[in-house]
Scaffold this motif. Structure first.
Motif, PDB file in Angstrom:
ATOM      1  N   LEU A  93      17.834   5.815  16.321  1.00  0.00           N
ATOM      2  CA  LEU A  93      17.688   4.534  15.618  1.00  0.00           C
ATOM      3  C   LEU A  93      17.833   3.343  16.567  1.00  0.00           C
ATOM      4  O   LEU A  93      18.730   3.337  17.417  1.00  0.00           O
ATOM      5  N   PRO A  94      16.969   2.331  16.419  1.00  0.00           N
ATOM      6  CA  PRO A  94      16.985   1.174  17.328  1.00  0.00           C
ATOM      7  C   PRO A  94      17.984   0.098  16.902  1.00  0.00           C
ATOM      8  O   PRO A  94      17.667  -1.089  16.856  1.00  0.00           O
ATOM      9  N   PHE A  95      19.216   0.528  16.584  1.00  0.00           N
ATOM     10  CA  PHE A  95      20.251  -0.403  16.127  1.00  0.00           C
ATOM     11  C   PHE A  95      21.558  -0.095  16.843  1.00  0.00           C
ATOM     12  O   PHE A  95      21.821   1.041  17.224  1.00  0.00           O
ATOM     13  N   GLU A  96      22.385  -1.139  16.957  1.00  0.00           N
ATOM     14  CA  GLU A  96      23.694  -0.953  17.594  1.00  0.00           C
ATOM     15  C   GLU A  96      24.637  -0.192  16.662  1.00  0.00           C
ATOM     16  O   GLU A  96      24.380  -0.051  15.471  1.00  0.00           O
ATOM     17  N   ASP A  97      25.735   0.271  17.234  1.00  0.00           N
ATOM     18  CA  ASP A  97      26.759   0.980  16.459  1.00  0.00           C
ATOM     19  C   ASP A  97      27.326   0.063  15.375  1.00  0.00           C
ATOM     20  O   ASP A  97      27.407  -1.158  15.554  1.00  0.00           O
ATOM     21  N   ASP A  98      27.754   0.675  14.273  1.00  0.00           N
ATOM     22  CA  ASP A  98      28.501  -0.035  13.215  1.00  0.00           C
ATOM     23  C   ASP A  98      27.772  -1.269  12.684  1.00  0.00           C
ATOM     24  O   ASP A  98      28.391  -2.295  12.427  1.00  0.00           O
ATOM     25  N   LYS A  99      26.484  -1.175  12.491  1.00  0.00           N
ATOM     26  CA  LYS A  99      25.691  -2.340  12.056  1.00  0.00           C
ATOM     27  C   LYS A  99      25.615  -2.491  10.534  1.00  0.00           C
ATOM     28  O   LYS A  99      25.625  -3.602  10.020  1.00  0.00           O
ATOM     29  N   PHE A 100      25.541  -1.368   9.810  1.00  0.00           N
ATOM     30  CA  PHE A 100      25.193  -1.440   8.397  1.00  0.00           C
ATOM     31  C   PHE A 100      26.377  -1.164   7.475  1.00  0.00           C
ATOM     32  O   PHE A 100      27.202  -0.306   7.730  1.00  0.00           O
ATOM     33  N   ASP A 101      26.398  -1.901   6.356  1.00  0.00           N
ATOM     34  CA  ASP A 101      27.405  -1.677   5.323  1.00  0.00           C
ATOM     35  C   ASP A 101      27.109  -0.399   4.547  1.00  0.00           C
ATOM     36  O   ASP A 101      28.013   0.293   4.104  1.00  0.00           O
ATOM     37  N   SER A 102      25.823  -0.116   4.389  1.00  0.00           N
ATOM     38  CA  SER A 102      25.392   1.104   3.700  1.00  0.00           C
ATOM     39  C   SER A 102      24.119   1.629   4.347  1.00  0.00           C
ATOM     40  O   SER A 102      23.317   0.850   4.873  1.00  0.00           O
ATOM     41  N   VAL A 103      23.957   2.940   4.294  1.00  0.00           N
ATOM     42  CA  VAL A 103      22.739   3.593   4.767  1.00  0.00           C
ATOM     43  C   VAL A 103      22.260   4.512   3.649  1.00  0.00           C
ATOM     44  O   VAL A 103      23.053   5.258   3.070  1.00  0.00           O
ATOM     45  N   ILE A 104      20.970   4.431   3.353  1.00  0.00           N
ATOM     46  CA  ILE A 104      20.357   5.306   2.363  1.00  0.00           C
ATOM     47  C   ILE A 104      19.379   6.222   3.095  1.00  0.00           C
ATOM     48  O   ILE A 104      18.573   5.755   3.898  1.00  0.00           O
ATOM     49  N   CYS A 105      19.482   7.509   2.828  1.00  0.00           N
ATOM     50  CA  CYS A 105      18.562   8.481   3.432  1.00  0.00           C
ATOM     51  C   CYS A 105      18.134   9.420   2.311  1.00  0.00           C
ATOM     52  O   CYS A 105      18.843  10.361   1.964  1.00  0.00           O
ATOM     53  N   SER A 106      16.976   9.131   1.726  1.00  0.00           N
ATOM     54  CA  SER A 106      16.562   9.817   0.518  1.00  0.00           C
ATOM     55  C   SER A 106      15.392  10.764   0.773  1.00  0.00           C
ATOM     56  O   SER A 106      14.308  10.338   1.175  1.00  0.00           O
ATOM     57  N   GLU A 107      15.660  12.057   0.539  1.00  0.00           N
ATOM     58  CA  GLU A 107      14.642  13.105   0.669  1.00  0.00           C
ATOM     59  C   GLU A 107      14.018  13.118   2.067  1.00  0.00           C
ATOM     60  O   GLU A 107      12.800  13.190   2.221  1.00  0.00           O
ATOM     61  N   VAL A 108      14.871  13.070   3.084  1.00  0.00           N
ATOM     62  CA  VAL A 108      14.420  13.030   4.477  1.00  0.00           C
ATOM     63  C   VAL A 108      14.956  14.215   5.286  1.00  0.00           C
ATOM     64  O   VAL A 108      14.216  14.845   6.040  1.00  0.00           O
ATOM     65  N   LEU A 109      16.231  14.531   5.142  1.00  0.00           N
ATOM     66  CA  LEU A 109      16.873  15.537   6.005  1.00  0.00           C
ATOM     67  C   LEU A 109      16.165  16.888   5.998  1.00  0.00           C
ATOM     68  O   LEU A 109      16.110  17.569   7.023  1.00  0.00           O
ATOM     69  N   GLU A 110      15.600  17.257   4.860  1.00  0.00           N
ATOM     70  CA  GLU A 110      14.935  18.556   4.769  1.00  0.00           C
ATOM     71  C   GLU A 110      13.651  18.629   5.594  1.00  0.00           C
ATOM     72  O   GLU A 110      13.111  19.700   5.819  1.00  0.00           O
ATOM     73  N   HIS A 111      13.189  17.471   6.081  1.00  0.00           N
ATOM     74  CA  HIS A 111      11.988  17.422   6.927  1.00  0.00           C
ATOM     75  C   HIS A 111      12.326  17.471   8.416  1.00  0.00           C
ATOM     76  O   HIS A 111      11.428  17.536   9.249  1.00  0.00           O
ATOM     77  N   ILE A 112      13.616  17.400   8.746  1.00  0.00           N
ATOM     78  CA  ILE A 112      14.028  17.242  10.144  1.00  0.00           C
ATOM     79  C   ILE A 112      14.662  18.532  10.656  1.00  0.00           C
ATOM     80  O   ILE A 112      15.618  19.042  10.065  1.00  0.00           O
ATOM     81  N   GLU A 113      14.132  19.033  11.767  1.00  0.00           N
ATOM     82  CA  GLU A 113      14.657  20.257  12.364  1.00  0.00           C
ATOM     83  C   GLU A 113      16.132  20.093  12.736  1.00  0.00           C
ATOM     84  O   GLU A 113      16.968  20.916  12.384  1.00  0.00           O
ATOM     85  N   ASP A 114      16.457  19.028  13.454  1.00  0.00           N
ATOM     86  CA  ASP A 114      17.835  18.792  13.904  1.00  0.00           C
ATOM     87  C   ASP A 114      18.542  17.846  12.932  1.00  0.00           C
ATOM     88  O   ASP A 114      18.803  16.684  13.230  1.00  0.00           O
ATOM     89  N   ASP A 115      18.843  18.358  11.751  1.00  0.00           N
ATOM     90  CA  ASP A 115      19.479  17.520  10.733  1.00  0.00           C
ATOM     91  C   ASP A 115      20.896  17.101  11.138  1.00  0.00           C
ATOM     92  O   ASP A 115      21.381  16.045  10.744  1.00  0.00           O
ATOM     93  N   GLN A 116      21.547  17.911  11.977  1.00  0.00           N
ATOM     94  CA  GLN A 116      22.885  17.556  12.468  1.00  0.00           C
ATOM     95  C   GLN A 116      22.819  16.277  13.313  1.00  0.00           C
ATOM     96  O   GLN A 116      23.650  15.377  13.163  1.00  0.00           O
TER      97      GLN A 116
END
Length: 198
Positions: free
Chosen positions: A57-80
């Motif tokens: 991700l092109p963002f600095e550490d500790d930037k967001f109050d909330s992160v939403i990740c909806s129906e994405v992880l199952e598409h990613i090989e390295d979900d960890q």
């Protein structure tokens, strides 16, 4: 500040921007990001859309109050690695809201057509996935049981027409809310997982 990680064409980001959130959206597919930017411009909103991978991700550490990740992880090989990266950009006490498919036969039968690298997740697998981070699961919500399955199948039947899929989405979504009235032990179609960074 809210990050929509894997935002697609930005519908959720744009909706939350209208509600007053400072929104950022990232997606790996440039055409989707371009579409999101066009809609954003027409609506005269201020969503910051970028073409980027949630693995870097092109963002600095500790930037967001909330992160939403909806129906994405199952598409990613390295979900960890994806979870580690979402954790990195989340502020302390911030919330990560994940939606993931369950290990339900509905996904096994349709795995290739959705581009999933895994069928789905059990609650135990989600717990193991976030164990390496300083996040705790606040709540797990079963999404889409009896009525949700009906809604999913009807919406899927309309795939021959993007217009019908779009028009039917919200009425069918509201039908799936009736599942909250049922007390069932059946495995849901999906999980909504709310985590908090310690």
């Amino acid at each position: 500040k809210v990050l929509d990680a894997g935002c697609g064409i930005g519908l959720l980001s744009l909706y939350l921007a209208i509600k007053g959130f400072e929104m950022y959206g990232v997606n790996l597919i440039k055409e989707k990001v371009d579409a999101a930017k066009r809609i954003n411009q027409k609506l005269d909103l201020k969503v910051n859309f970028k073409c980027a991978s949630i693995l870097d991700l092109p963002f600095e550490d500790d930037k967001f109050d909330s992160v939403i990740c909806s129906e994405v992880l199952e598409h990613i090989e390295d979900d960890q690695k994806a979870i580690q990266e979402l954790y990195r950009v989340l502020k302390r006490e911030g919330l990560l809201i994940l939606t993931v498919p369950s290990k339900d036969s509905i996904w096994e039968r349709n795995r290739d057509s959705f581009g999933h690298v895994r069928t789905g997740y059990s609650v135990n697998e989600i717990e193991r996935l976030v164990m390496a981070t300083e996040m705790e699961i606040v709540k797990v919500i079963n999404a889409m049981n009896f009525f949700g399955r009906i809604a999913w199948r009807v919406n899927r039947a309309f795939l021959f027409s993007k217009v019908l899929v779009t028009i039917s989405f919200f009425p069918l979504y509201f039908l799936s809310l009736f599942d909250n009235l049922l007390n069932t032990k059946r495995i849901p179609v999906s999980y909504i997982v709310i985590l908090q960074k310690k």
